[in-house]
Design a protein around this motif. Structure first.
Motif: not given
Length: 138
Positions: A47-71
């Motif tokens: 899922a997308n994860i926002e951050n109060a320092a706007y450019p520091q958030g990340w998108c849902a696709e990046a989160t899912a890719l990280g989960a894929m690689v870690m698995a």
């Protein structure tokens, strides 16, 4: 392009919509979920994860890719991205490039909202003439 069965499309849709419920989007209130099918037939979500320092958030696709690689997954075969609707959502430019690292131009990308799958493309259609790992092989 990979042909997905209707059952597999439904599994990807359900996984992506469930991931949206875990979005941390207090600023935009725009919840996005992603489900990636890997080369072993497993589904990884994010899922997308926002951050109060706007450019520091990340998108849902990046989160899912990280989960894929870690698995242990190394190749994305299909991606389903879901947003709130009614407008069709696509991976942003940065996520298209991130997906390219783990996929070919034939990667199937599906766009959905709570009402179902709305559209589909290949990564090559969304990111033509891309730069990828094959460019760095000597």
């Amino acid at each position: 392009m990979l042909e997905l069965t209707p059952e597999l499309k439904e599994r990807l849709l359900a996984a992506s919509l469930a991931a949206r419920a875990h979005s941390h989007s207090p600023y935009s209130r725009y919840q996005v979920g992603a489900a990636i099918l890997d080369e072993q037939g497993r589904i990884h979500v994010g899922a997308n994860i926002e951050n109060a320092a706007y450019p520091q958030g990340w998108c849902a696709e990046a989160t899912a890719l990280g989960a894929m690689v870690m698995a242990g997954g190394r190749e994305a075969k299909a991606v389903l991205v879901s947003g709130p609707g009614p407008n069709v959502i696509t991976p942003c430019g940065g996520c298209r490039q991130k997906l390219r690292e783990f996929a070919t131009a034939e990667l199937l990308i599906l766009a959905a909202d709570p009402g179902g799958i709305r559209q589909q493309w290949t990564l090559g259609e969304l990111l033509p003439h891309s730069f990828g790992p094959d460019h760095l092989k000597f």
